[in-house]
Write a protein that holds these residues in place. Structure first.
Motif, mmCIF file in Angstrom:
data_model
loop_
_atom_site.group_PDB
_atom_site.id
_atom_site.type_symbol
_atom_site.label_atom_id
_atom_site.label_comp_id
_atom_site.label_asym_id
_atom_site.label_seq_id
_atom_site.Cartn_x
_atom_site.Cartn_y
_atom_site.Cartn_z
ATOM 1 N N THR A 164 9.256 12.491 -1.957
ATOM 2 C CA THR A 164 8.829 13.879 -1.800
ATOM 3 C C THR A 164 8.182 14.313 -3.126
ATOM 4 O O THR A 164 8.453 13.710 -4.175
ATOM 5 C CB THR A 164 10.034 14.809 -1.553
ATOM 6 N N ALA A 165 7.391 15.376 -3.065
ATOM 7 C CA ALA A 165 6.702 15.853 -4.271
ATOM 8 C C ALA A 165 7.715 16.209 -5.348
ATOM 9 O O ALA A 165 7.520 15.940 -6.537
ATOM 10 C CB ALA A 165 5.861 17.067 -3.912
ATOM 11 N N GLN A 166 8.853 16.749 -4.907
ATOM 12 C CA GLN A 166 9.881 17.182 -5.857
ATOM 13 C C GLN A 166 10.469 15.978 -6.612
ATOM 14 O O GLN A 166 10.625 15.995 -7.832
ATOM 15 C CB GLN A 166 10.963 17.869 -5.025
ATOM 16 N N GLY B 140 0.804 -1.227 0.000
ATOM 17 C CA GLY B 140 0.000 0.000 0.000
ATOM 18 C C GLY B 140 0.834 1.272 0.000
ATOM 19 O O GLY B 140 0.273 2.366 -0.016
ATOM 20 N N CYS B 141 2.159 1.170 0.003
ATOM 21 C CA CYS B 141 2.992 2.390 0.063
ATOM 22 C C CYS B 141 3.178 2.980 -1.331
ATOM 23 O O CYS B 141 3.196 2.257 -2.324
ATOM 24 C CB CYS B 141 4.372 2.072 0.617
ATOM 25 N N GLU B 142 3.373 4.271 -1.354
ATOM 26 C CA GLU B 142 3.644 4.938 -2.629
ATOM 27 C C GLU B 142 5.135 4.777 -2.939
ATOM 28 O O GLU B 142 5.992 5.129 -2.116
ATOM 29 C CB GLU B 142 3.295 6.428 -2.503
ATOM 30 N N LEU B 143 5.439 4.265 -4.128
ATOM 31 C CA LEU B 143 6.833 3.934 -4.431
ATOM 32 C C LEU B 143 7.262 4.439 -5.803
ATOM 33 O O LEU B 143 6.442 4.517 -6.719
ATOM 34 C CB LEU B 143 7.026 2.411 -4.439
ATOM 35 N N ILE B 144 8.572 4.723 -5.890
ATOM 36 C CA ILE B 144 9.178 4.920 -7.211
ATOM 37 C C ILE B 144 10.195 3.804 -7.356
ATOM 38 O O ILE B 144 10.984 3.553 -6.437
ATOM 39 C CB ILE B 144 9.925 6.269 -7.302
ATOM 40 N N VAL B 145 10.180 3.121 -8.493
ATOM 41 C CA VAL B 145 11.195 2.107 -8.753
ATOM 42 C C VAL B 145 12.052 2.620 -9.905
ATOM 43 O O VAL B 145 11.559 2.806 -11.013
ATOM 44 C CB VAL B 145 10.545 0.756 -9.117
ATOM 45 N N ASP B 146 13.301 2.901 -9.598
ATOM 46 C CA ASP B 146 14.231 3.360 -10.630
ATOM 47 C C ASP B 146 15.113 2.170 -10.987
ATOM 48 O O ASP B 146 16.119 1.901 -10.329
ATOM 49 C CB ASP B 146 15.061 4.526 -10.081
#
Ligand code: PEP
Ligand code: MG
Length: 765
Positions: free
Chosen positions: A410-412, A393-399
């Motif tokens: 962060t929003a940035q 359920g967490c908000e994630l970025i996968v690079d």
């Protein structure tokens, strides 16, 4: 000592947080070694000093204040030399430094051990004593052992940011944004932004994700149902076994049942649920705590009871998961997360919803990574420090360009990544233009670009990208998705679909390659050393009933199409090949002569993926119609580097000079026998790898469809003579880095560089 070590580690494993863990270490080591002081100093990477992070014996006020560089004091000396230091009279040592804040002047004996992880000294573990004496060998060995165990834990804390917080508590405020970074191995490139969905193996107590809930009554009811079902099962077993077991053994079932009631585990778990967590999570935590308590007991009989608790725990968890199975939901931007993701995890997820995949275990060439590349899904493997069970359920970025997972960005950062994501979409759209262009080099030489398939979705993507054939259809993938072996007719339909989809192009179907990291849930193969064990052709020759059914299904599927080629995996000697060929010919004979079907005998090929086969190309080529080089396994076996093990992933050198020599040898020998040869390992789909292979003279490359257009676009920009020269020069170099470096520099030309490295990750502030 061994018992003390075990019980310290048990306690460490149940620590609430990293600070607590350090306290346990210093407290227990001091007690077991009967010393006056035990302290841990940890590396503060920012200042490159070793900071006192926990102590039992020195003044507490000094914690987080006293630090020294590798050039200062005895602790610094241990760190600099990366070896233990055992002194009877520390004050007389030239490196002795006095820190009044610690109150240590009264102590004479000093024993320090470095804490080393992957060649880096992360800290120093020290014991000190007032009385002048030399610590004996067994004490020294004990401290070194604890320090070695501590190293992995500290490395984990470093990755999760806990270490930085332990050294500088003021960082708590800095991390107010809540953003956390974890690293892993970038295994299928791309950026994925979305919501973490944790998938776990059924009934694995260690793999239950932490889920919070607002519906406490609902979760309590689920627990009640699962407990009732388990109690019912236990009572049934009890009755069935009543006349087969003695009264003490039977009594165990009553103990189990009573453990589940409200005064025992049932009650404890209910209390935990009331704090707002799911029944599954509460249950697994409570059970794991009990397992730890039992395992730490001195009495061997009681220690054994840990197994009973685990068994009971798994039974109840199984019921809880059954209930959940029906509820599982995959949002549109799913980031699939697991401890060890495997193909069956994909079975229930709508493909178009998967934005990225992250697995704590595995490496670049694990089969899950290959699937990720095939489907064009950004994938990170070997994210060993990822608190994966807490990311549901967490908000994630996968690079997956640099192997970075960002939790709660962060929003940035979110904005920066969204921009790169858009660029990637537009790069992919540009590549589409190559779709209908022929696959030829700049000077017009045709190179056959084939695809590796296994899932229906990657076959569809392949066709869309203009593949000229299938160089490797991994038949084990559909087998992995089922609950039993598919019947002959089921297999025939599956293979027919694949052959029809690509007809008239050739489709190379590999016979079942299970074992290694591909174990069928209904045919488990458990071995100490699976990659050197019962794998591929070894299994199917031992089980002709499985092999023959598969061959019959493949050949029957090819009737009227005649585009089937059969490929045999893991060939390591001619006897295996001969035995397989006898069975293949038998099936052909049965189907055509005895059963009256009419179709062409398929071309038969052998995979070259075991080093021994490199030196028998002649013998192999005489027996088959084609050979195909599996560079994934060939690299792993040639370099003795497990393709799945993140610990040694750095040593998995795809451009190792020995591998390049092997590839040349295979091609030269195959040519002598006029035997066509292709490459179907991942190297063929890497831009630099494809250039090298074509430069060496390979004319058939089979790759994940996600790489096809990119490789085609690159080959269309280069002349054969240039690629030959690049391969020639690369083969003169002596290590993988020099080779990659040379190729990258030589290809740093407009139009090509962007194809090799289309986008780059945003730099994070
Ligand atoms: C290989 O080993 O290179 C190969 C293509 O087969 P797999 O990755 O399925 O083992
Ligand atoms: Mg292989």
């Amino acid at each position: 000592m061994l018992n003390s070590l075990r019980s310290i580690l048990q306690e460490v494993n149940s620590a609430n947080d990293f600070g607590d863990l350090l306290e346990i270490i210093v407290d227990r080591v001091k007690a077991v070694m009967n010393t006056d002081i035990c302290s841990v100093y940890l590396l503060d990477a920012k200042t490159d000093t070793y900071m006192l992070a926990a102590t039992d014996g020195l003044r507490q006020e000094a914690v987080g204040k006293v630090s020294m560089s590798a050039e200062q004091g005895l602790v610094g000396l241990v760190a600099r030399k990366a070896e233990p230091l055992n002194l009877e009279h520390a004050e007389t040592h030239p490196r002795f430094a006095y820190f009044p804040e610690t109150g240590e002047e009264k102590f004479s004996a000093f024993l320090g051990s470095p804490i080393i992880h992957h060649r880096t000294v992360l800290g120093v573990l020290v014991v000190q004593q007032q009385q002048r004496r030399r610590f004996d060998e067994s004490e020294e060995a004990f401290l070194i052992t604890i320090a070695a165990q501590l190293a992995g834990i500290i490395a984990h804390a470093e990755a999760t940011g806990e270490l930085a917080r332990a050294i500088s508590p003021e960082l708590e405020q800095d991390s107010a944004s809540g953003e956390a970074h974890y690293s892993g191995l970038a295994s299928a490139p791309g950026i994925g932004i979305g919501t973490g969905i944790v998938v776990a193996l059924p009934a694995d107590l260690n793999a239950v994700p932490k889920r919070r809930t607002g519906d406490i009554d609902g979760e309590l009811a689920k627990l009640r149902d699962a407990l009732d079902s388990t109690i019912k099962d236990l009572k049934t077993v009890h009755q069935d076994l009543a006349d087969k077991l003695n009264p003490e053994e039977i009594a165990l079932f009553d103990v189990y049942v009573s453990m589940l009631d409200d005064n025992s585990l049932g009650g404890e778990v209910s209390e935990r649920i009331k704090t707002g967590v799911s029944a599954q999570y509460a249950w697994s935590r409570v059970i794991l705590e009990h397992i730890r308590t039992f395992s730490a007991m001195e009495n061997p009989y009681l220690r054994e009871r840990a197994t009973d608790v685990r068994d009971l725990g798994r039974r109840v968890l199984g019921y809880l998961q059954q209930q959940q199975h029906e509820e599982k939901h995959y949002p549109e931007n799913t980031i699939l997360i697991g401890e060890e993701l495997a193909a069956p995890n994909l079975a229930d997820v709508p493909f178009e919803n998967i934005r990225a995949m992250v697995s704590a275990k595995g490496s670049y060439n694990s089969h899950m990574a290959i699937l990720g590349r095939a489907m064009g899904i950004p994938t990170i493997m070997g994210a060993v420090d990822l608190p994966w069970s807490e990311l549901d359920g967490c908000e994630l970025i996968v690079d997956a360009h640099q192997g970075l997972v960002i939790n709660s960005p962060t929003a940035q950062h979110l904005e920066a990544y969204e921009k790169v994501y858009e660029e990637e979409l537009s790069f992919a759209a540009d590549l589409e233009a190559t779709k209908n262009e022929p696959s030829v080099t700049l000077d017009g030489q045709h190179i056959s670009l084939w695809v590796n398939t296994g899932l229906r979705i990657d076959s569809m993507l392949s066709l869309d990208r203009g593949a000229e054939g299938v160089g490797l259809y991994r038949t084990e993938i559909p087998f992995l998705m089922r609950e039993r072996f598919p019947s002959e007719e089921e297999q025939r339909q599956l293979y027919r679909e694949q052959l029809e989809m690509f007809s008239p192009h050739p489709v190379t179907m590999r016979t079942l390659d299970i074992g290694g990291d591909k174990s069928l849930p209904y045919f488990p193969i458990e071995e100490e050393n699976p990659f050197l064990g019962w794998r591929g052709i070894r299994v199917t020759l031992d089980h002709p009933e499985i092999f023959l059914v598969q061959l019959r299904a493949m050949m029957r599927a090819s009737i009227g199409l005649n585009n089937l080629r059969i490929l045999l995996p893991m060939i390591s000697n001619t006897e295996e090949l001969d035995s397989a060929l006898v069975l293949i010919k038998r099936v052909y004979h049965e189907l055509t002569i005895e059963e009256g079907y009419r179709f062409d005998m398929p071309a038969i090929g052998a995979m070259i993926e075991v080093p021994a086969a490199i030196f028998q190309i002649g013998e192999i080529a005489k027996r088959v119609n084609f050979i195909s080089v599996g560079t994934n396994d060939l690299t792993q076996y040639l370099l003795a580097v497990d393709r799945n093990n993140p610990q040694v992933a750095e040593l998995y050198h795809s451009f190792h000079p020995s591998l390049l020599k092997a590839l040349r040898l295979i091609l030269d020998d195959a040519k002598k026998y006029n035997c066509p040869v292709s490459v179907c390992g991942e190297l063929a789909g890497e831009p630099l790898g494809a250039i090298l292979l074509v430069g060496m003279g390979y004319e058939f490359l089979s790759m994940s469809s996600a790489n096809l257009l990119r490789v085609k676009a690159i080959l269309r920009q280069l002349n054969m003579s240039d690629m030959r020269e690049l391969a020639e020069q690369a083969c003169l170099l002596t290590d993988t880095f020099a080779i990659e470096d040379y190729l990258n520099k030589a290809l740093d030309q407009p139009g090509i560089a962007r194809l090799i490295r289309p986008t780059s990750s945003p730099s994070l502030l």
